[in-house]
Design an enzyme around this catalytic site. Sequence first.
Site, PDB file in Angstrom:
ATOM      1  N   ASP A   6      -7.032  -1.686  -4.408  1.00 44.74           N
ATOM      2  CA  ASP A   6      -8.051  -1.320  -3.427  1.00 44.74           C
ATOM      3  C   ASP A   6      -9.029  -0.309  -4.021  1.00 44.74           C
ATOM      4  O   ASP A   6     -10.245  -0.409  -3.807  1.00 44.74           O
ATOM      5  CB  ASP A   6      -7.406  -0.717  -2.181  1.00 44.74           C
ATOM      6  CG  ASP A   6      -6.499  -1.688  -1.447  1.00 44.74           C
ATOM      7  OD1 ASP A   6      -6.705  -2.915  -1.563  1.00 44.74           O
ATOM      8  OD2 ASP A   6      -5.577  -1.215  -0.756  1.00 44.74           O
ATOM      9  N   ASP A  25       0.863  -1.183   0.000  1.00 43.50           N
ATOM     10  CA  ASP A  25       0.000   0.000   0.000  1.00 43.50           C
ATOM     11  C   ASP A  25       0.898   1.230   0.000  1.00 43.50           C
ATOM     12  O   ASP A  25       1.908   1.258   0.701  1.00 43.50           O
ATOM     13  CB  ASP A  25      -0.901   0.020   1.237  1.00 43.50           C
ATOM     14  CG  ASP A  25      -1.970  -1.060   1.213  1.00 43.50           C
ATOM     15  OD1 ASP A  25      -2.393  -1.456   0.111  1.00 43.50           O
ATOM     16  OD2 ASP A  25      -2.391  -1.493   2.300  1.00 43.50           O
TER      17      ASP A  25
END
Length: 163
Positions: free
Chosen positions: A140, A118
């Site tokens: 995501d 991330d």
Amino acid sequence: MNRRIAGFALAAAVFAVDQASKIWAIGLLDTPDAPRFDLTPFLALTMSWNRGVAYTMLHSDGDFGRYALAGLAAAASVFLGFLLWRAKTNAAAAAFGCLIGGALGNAQDRLTHGAVADFLYFHTPFWAGPLANYVFNFADAAIFAGAVLLIYESFTSQAPAAS
């Protein structure tokens, strides 16, 4: 273009863009002294390795957990592929394509790195809640977009008339 082909092509594109963006981000940000790059007052680039799912729930450092989460994503992608194949609208096919590509992108990270990369850091001045601090990636964002499209589709599609 056939909505099935378009949906699976979108899944492949989401997967490819996700993996390319993660390769770029890891190269730029995955060092102990990497700075945080502020892009806007609410969005920055910073590296974070997520060993769980959303908000690090189901956190697992071991191989069993990592392979279980990757396997779950693969199984969900097969089911979503079935739903994409049966999709009646372009919006539904696009939604399933986003969900499949995002799920497979994060599963690939688990298999390759042991965790999901991330790097997009969304932050607000709120001290609590889901928007206070959230680090995510392109997969995501695609999963979120797919879910929003499915919700939109559920409100706008016509139910079949009862006979």
